[in-house]
Design an enzyme around this catalytic site. Structure first.
Site, PDB file in Angstrom:
ATOM      1  N   SER A 149       0.857  -1.193   0.000  1.00 36.36           N
ATOM      2  CA  SER A 149       0.000   0.000   0.000  1.00 36.36           C
ATOM      3  C   SER A 149       0.892   1.243   0.000  1.00 36.36           C
ATOM      4  CB  SER A 149      -0.849  -0.023   1.271  1.00 36.36           C
ATOM      5  OG  SER A 149      -1.477   1.228   1.494  1.00 36.36           O
ATOM      6  N   TYR A 162      -3.785  -0.588   9.999  1.00 36.89           N
ATOM      7  CA  TYR A 162      -3.553  -0.813   8.563  1.00 36.89           C
ATOM      8  C   TYR A 162      -2.139  -0.369   8.193  1.00 36.89           C
ATOM      9  CZ  TYR A 162      -4.577  -0.809   3.518  1.00 36.89           C
ATOM     10  OH  TYR A 162      -4.565  -1.058   2.165  1.00 36.89           O
TER      11      TYR A 162
HETATM   12  P1  NAP Z   1     -11.833  -5.371  -1.315  1.00 39.81           P
HETATM   13  O1  NAP Z   1     -12.625  -5.394  -2.589  1.00 39.81           O
HETATM   14  O2  NAP Z   1     -12.538  -5.036  -0.044  1.00 39.81           O
HETATM   15  O3  NAP Z   1     -11.063  -6.756  -1.171  1.00 39.81           O
HETATM   16  C1  NAP Z   1     -10.570  -7.247   0.031  1.00 39.81           C
HETATM   17  C2  NAP Z   1     -10.518  -8.767  -0.041  1.00 39.81           C
HETATM   18  O4  NAP Z   1      -9.937  -9.260   1.178  1.00 39.81           O
HETATM   19  C3  NAP Z   1     -11.907  -9.367  -0.167  1.00 39.81           C
HETATM   20  O5  NAP Z   1     -11.914 -10.313  -1.203  1.00 39.81           O
HETATM   21  C4  NAP Z   1     -12.125 -10.061   1.177  1.00 39.81           C
HETATM   22  O6  NAP Z   1     -12.815 -11.286   1.082  1.00 39.81           O
HETATM   23  C5  NAP Z   1     -10.698 -10.347   1.643  1.00 39.81           C
HETATM   24  N1  NAP Z   1     -10.714 -10.442   3.103  1.00 39.81           N
HETATM   25  C6  NAP Z   1     -10.944  -9.438   3.995  1.00 39.81           C
HETATM   26  N2  NAP Z   1     -10.980  -9.947   5.249  1.00 39.81           N
HETATM   27  C7  NAP Z   1     -10.780 -11.292   5.134  1.00 39.81           C
HETATM   28  C8  NAP Z   1     -10.716 -12.363   6.063  1.00 39.81           C
HETATM   29  N3  NAP Z   1     -10.913 -12.178   7.381  1.00 39.81           N
HETATM   30  N4  NAP Z   1     -10.467 -13.615   5.595  1.00 39.81           N
HETATM   31  C9  NAP Z   1     -10.313 -13.843   4.268  1.00 39.81           C
HETATM   32  N5  NAP Z   1     -10.384 -12.866   3.330  1.00 39.81           N
HETATM   33  C10 NAP Z   1     -10.606 -11.607   3.762  1.00 39.81           C
HETATM   34  O7  NAP Z   1     -10.704  -4.277  -1.408  1.00 39.81           O
HETATM   35  P2  NAP Z   1      -9.440  -4.083  -2.361  1.00 39.81           P
HETATM   36  O8  NAP Z   1      -9.200  -2.638  -2.387  1.00 39.81           O
HETATM   37  O9  NAP Z   1      -9.598  -4.812  -3.655  1.00 39.81           O
HETATM   38  O10 NAP Z   1      -8.274  -4.732  -1.482  1.00 39.81           O
HETATM   39  C11 NAP Z   1      -7.383  -5.734  -1.949  1.00 39.81           C
HETATM   40  C12 NAP Z   1      -5.997  -5.494  -1.370  1.00 39.81           C
HETATM   41  O11 NAP Z   1      -5.485  -4.264  -1.888  1.00 39.81           O
HETATM   42  C13 NAP Z   1      -5.965  -5.342   0.163  1.00 39.81           C
HETATM   43  O12 NAP Z   1      -4.823  -5.980   0.682  1.00 39.81           O
HETATM   44  C14 NAP Z   1      -5.874  -3.843   0.351  1.00 39.81           C
HETATM   45  O13 NAP Z   1      -5.282  -3.507   1.581  1.00 39.81           O
HETATM   46  C15 NAP Z   1      -4.974  -3.499  -0.820  1.00 39.81           C
HETATM   47  N6  NAP Z   1      -4.978  -2.082  -1.202  1.00 39.81           N
HETATM   48  C16 NAP Z   1      -6.096  -1.471  -1.654  1.00 39.81           C
HETATM   49  C17 NAP Z   1      -6.024  -0.133  -2.013  1.00 39.81           C
HETATM   50  C18 NAP Z   1      -7.211   0.620  -2.544  1.00 39.81           C
HETATM   51  O14 NAP Z   1      -7.098   1.843  -2.734  1.00 39.81           O
HETATM   52  N7  NAP Z   1      -8.338  -0.009  -2.805  1.00 39.81           N
HETATM   53  C19 NAP Z   1      -4.829   0.567  -1.918  1.00 39.81           C
HETATM   54  C20 NAP Z   1      -3.701  -0.103  -1.440  1.00 39.81           C
HETATM   55  C21 NAP Z   1      -3.784  -1.433  -1.093  1.00 39.81           C
HETATM   56  P3  NAP Z   1     -14.381 -11.384   1.452  1.00 39.81           P
HETATM   57  O15 NAP Z   1     -15.054 -10.307   0.631  1.00 39.81           O
HETATM   58  O16 NAP Z   1     -14.770 -12.766   1.104  1.00 39.81           O
HETATM   59  O17 NAP Z   1     -14.496 -11.067   2.924  1.00 39.81           O
END
Ligand code: NAP
Length: 257
Positions: A149, A162
């Site tokens: 991130s 986080y």
């Molecule tokens: P997202 O759509 O909310 O995806 C998060 C994923 O993590 C979901 O598939 C969720 O699965 C899984 N997850 C959460 N808690 C969990 C648990 N207890 N056990 C198993 N799986 C779990 O958000 P995203 O933005 O695509 O995030 C993906 C990655 O990118 C994350 O690591 C996030 O920190 C990183 N990231 C995102 C951004 C951004 O701006 N969006 C920026 C930097 C980094 P379920 O839905 O099945 O719970």
């Protein structure tokens, strides 16, 4: 070999199996579909979100999709689920994408939220990487891509757990890379900028915060999950065989500013 087929072979994932955590939505879904489009079969883990849509998108590329339920907030149970999975499958590519975020001022941050975020984003990532890595070490090759991130580099506001966990992801990327580079296992990370997904819905809904963020992004727009696809294929493919412990920002220029 023609130049085109040489370059295509550098990015080919034909015959590989990729384990992608949390590919039901957002960044994980985009990465799973991109890896499948480059030739990899996909295994996806989910907690709440059913993976039917991702399965359908992956199968449209001609590759197979297998789903397994894992709760990364509970590392001991997650480790049992992963042990069972690894008895049946050999993983060539691991994408540590699953992650969670809880927003609250540091002074009022609850112990429960702290442990949930650290367990999902850091502890489970470590143990999953360790277990898949053991399999890769026996095989003598593998690719691991952690989703870090901007908060692997910066402090953020109202997201102390986080930030701590994503700094750890950057550190673990380098720690694993140092131990495994000589065994032909490349461990790298992608640091996405501000990407429009569920994870950022709350800050996109806050008009002032949304405007502040947009003004600071040189590219002038939020990222889309598809913006991460190319970097993920690159770090999963032979094209990145001499990259180890690198954290690749895909952020519309945020860190350059
Ligand atoms: P997202 O759509 O909310 O995806 C998060 C994923 O993590 C979901 O598939 C969720 O699965 C899984 N997850 C959460 N808690 C969990 C648990 N207890 N056990 C198993 N799986 C779990 O958000 P995203 O933005 O695509 O995030 C993906 C990655 O990118 C994350 O690591 C996030 O920190 C990183 N990231 C995102 C951004 C951004 O701006 N969006 C920026 C930097 C980094 P379920 O839905 O099945 O719970």
């Amino acid at each position: 070999m023609t130049t085109t087929s040489y370059v295509a072979s550098l990015f080919s994932l034909e015959g590989k199996t990729a384990l992608v955590t949390g590919p039901g939505t957002g960044i994980g879904q985009s990465i799973a579909v991109a890896l499948a489009s480059s030739g990899a079969d996909i295994i996806g883990t989910y907690h709440h979100t059913p993976l039917d849509e991702t399965k359908s998108l992956v199968e449209q590329t001609g590759r197979s999709f297998h789903a397994v339920q894992v709760d990364f907030a509970d590392p001991p149970s997650a480790q049992q689920d992963i042990d069972a999975l690894l008895k049946q499958h050999t993983i060539d590519i691991l994408i540590n994408n699953a992650g969670t975020i809880k927003r609250e001022q540091a002074a009022h941050y609850s112990e429960e939220d702290w442990h949930t975020v650290i367990n999902v984003n850091m502890n489970s990532l470590f143990f999953l990487t360790q277990k898949v890595g053991q399999q890769m070490l026996k095989k003598g090759q593998g690719k691991i891509v952690n989703i870090a991130s901007l908060l692997s580099f910066q402090g953020g506001v109202f997201v102390p757990a986080y930030t701590a966990s994503k700094h750890a992801v950057a550190g673990l990327t380098k720690a694993f890379a140092n131990e495994w580079a000589s065994q032909h296992i490349q461990v790298n990370a992608i640091a996405p900028g501000y990407i429009a997904t569920n994870n950022t819905q709350a800050i996109r809904d806050d008009e002032n915060r949304n405007e502040e963020i947009l003004k600071r992004i040189p590219a002038g727009r939020w990222g889309r999950p598809e913006d991460l696809a190319g970097a993920a294929v690159f770090l999963s493919s032979p094209a990145s065989d001499y990259m180890n412990g690198h954290i690749l920002a895909v952020d519309g220029g945020w860190l350059a500013r």
